[in-house]
Design an enzyme around this catalytic site. Structure first.
Site, PDB file in Angstrom:
ATOM      1  N   PRO A   2       0.832  -1.213   0.000  1.00 42.97           N
ATOM      2  CA  PRO A   2       0.000   0.000   0.000  1.00 42.97           C
ATOM      3  C   PRO A   2       0.865   1.261   0.000  1.00 42.97           C
ATOM      4  CG  PRO A   2      -0.674  -1.533   1.735  1.00 42.97           C
ATOM      5  CD  PRO A   2       0.612  -2.039   1.179  1.00 42.97           C
ATOM      6  N   GLU A   3       0.489   2.216  -0.823  1.00 38.59           N
ATOM      7  CA  GLU A   3       1.199   3.490  -0.896  1.00 38.59           C
ATOM      8  C   GLU A   3       0.248   4.592  -0.422  1.00 38.59           C
ATOM      9  OE1 GLU A   3       3.130   3.986  -4.714  1.00 38.59           O
ATOM     10  OE2 GLU A   3       3.296   1.822  -4.964  1.00 38.59           O
ATOM     11  N   ARG A 111       1.562 -11.550   5.592  1.00 41.77           N
ATOM     12  CA  ARG A 111       3.027 -11.684   5.684  1.00 41.77           C
ATOM     13  C   ARG A 111       3.608 -11.101   6.957  1.00 41.77           C
ATOM     14  NH1 ARG A 111       5.859 -10.813  -0.020  1.00 41.77           N
ATOM     15  NH2 ARG A 111       7.603 -11.493   1.239  1.00 41.77           N
ATOM     16  N   ARG A 153      21.667  15.293  -6.361  1.00 41.08           N
ATOM     17  CA  ARG A 153      21.441  13.843  -6.272  1.00 41.08           C
ATOM     18  C   ARG A 153      21.750  13.182  -7.617  1.00 41.08           C
ATOM     19  NH1 ARG A 153      17.674  12.785  -2.075  1.00 41.08           N
ATOM     20  NH2 ARG A 153      18.249  14.180  -0.384  1.00 41.08           N
TER      21      ARG A 153
END
Ligand SMILES: [Zn+2]
Length: 289
Positions: A2-3, A111, A153
């Site tokens: 899930p995000e 899980r 970055r």
């Protein structure tokens, strides 16, 4: 996993159901869920408390209690938070909140990577500061701020978006969808974005996340919403999991590569691979006095 859109969906569904409800008791079936706190200690702390609200930070769910403490929960890979009146099965139950109206709030998790942590409200900001960056659906998420986070970055854009410390809540699905919308190749170095790219990516992240929320989240694996129902977003992906299918925007074909160990879907024809910006000329060496 899930995000942000999946967690936000659960939050919006359950918040009105839970606000003002008293927790009669909590039963923790799996001590790993709340470690290092012993289950009995958490059960005692939560019993009798009234729920003030259910919020979200990044991918975390925040169950606010009336004693200025918050139960912070993370669904991780396969966790779900559902009301027991729904169609979800009771299998894989890890914790159960019994509410004063007879309903139950279940944390199910095949899980068993999901977790819960009880914090004082005063500790919340300090807890999240080293873990989570800007909330992408907040007004703070501007192209300028995105530029500050990305400056220097060299990591690929896909990895940059997955790192929660920069932009909170974006995971594998919505990173692919956002990069496609922004027409940016997932392997472009994050620090190579120019102002027009920053604006495109900011808008694309917001649009991808909002599409996910509108679609009720994505149920590729175990995700179920707060009522135990599957989301619909998996049917509306633009590129994620669409390997070999025609690009929805051009004549290209969606490809799959692996970035940071994660399957990454993109269109090589219309997503531009930016080059690393050339470093500024080195300053001349300081003269010795
Ligand atoms: Zn394309």
């Amino acid at each position: 996993m899930p995000e942000l859109p999946e967690v936000e969906t659960v939050c919006r569904q359950l918040e009105p159901e839970l606000e003002g409800r008293r927790i009669e008791r909590l039963e923790v079936d799996d001590p790993r869920w709340c470690r290092p706190m012993p289950p009995a200690e958490l059960e005692a702390a939560v019993a009798g408390r009234t729920i003030e609200g259910l919020g979200r930070r990044g991918k975390y769910l925040l169950l606010g209690l009336d004693d200025e403490r918050t139960l912070v929960m993370h669904l991780r890979m396969t966790g779900n938070l559902v009301l027991s009146t729904c169609s979800a099965s009771e299998r894989h139950l890890r914790a159960r909140f019994v509410l004063d109206d007879g309903r139950e709030l279940w944390f199910t998790d095949p899980r068993r990577f999901g977790e819960a942590l009880l914090l004082d409200d005063a500790q919340l900001d300090a807890h999240f500061a080293p873990r989570l960056g800007v909330e992408p659906l907040s007004d703070e998420f501007t192209p300028e701020l995105l530029g500050e986070i990305a400056a220097g970055r060299t990591a690929p854009l896909k990895s940059f978006l997955l790192a929660q410390k920069g932009v909170a809540g974006v995971g594998n699905i919505y990173a692919d969808e956002a990069l496609f919308r922004a027409r940016l190749h997932p392997l472009s170095p994050a620090g190579s974005m120019k102002p027009e790219h920053l604006e495109a990516l900011r808008d694309a992240v917001v649009a991808a996340l909002e599409a996910g929320i509108d679609g009720g989240g994505a149920s590729i694996d175990d995700y179920r919403d707060g009522r135990g129902e599957k989301g619909r977003m998996q049917d509306e992906f633009l590129v994620h999991t669409r390997e070999g299918e025609p690009c929805p925007r051009c004549d290209g074909t969606v490809e799959r590569i692996v970035v940071s160990g994660r399957s990454t879907y993109f269109c090589p024809a219309c997503q531009v691979r930016l080059r690393r910006r050339s470093r500024r000329r080195r300053r001349p060496a300081r003269r010795s006095p």
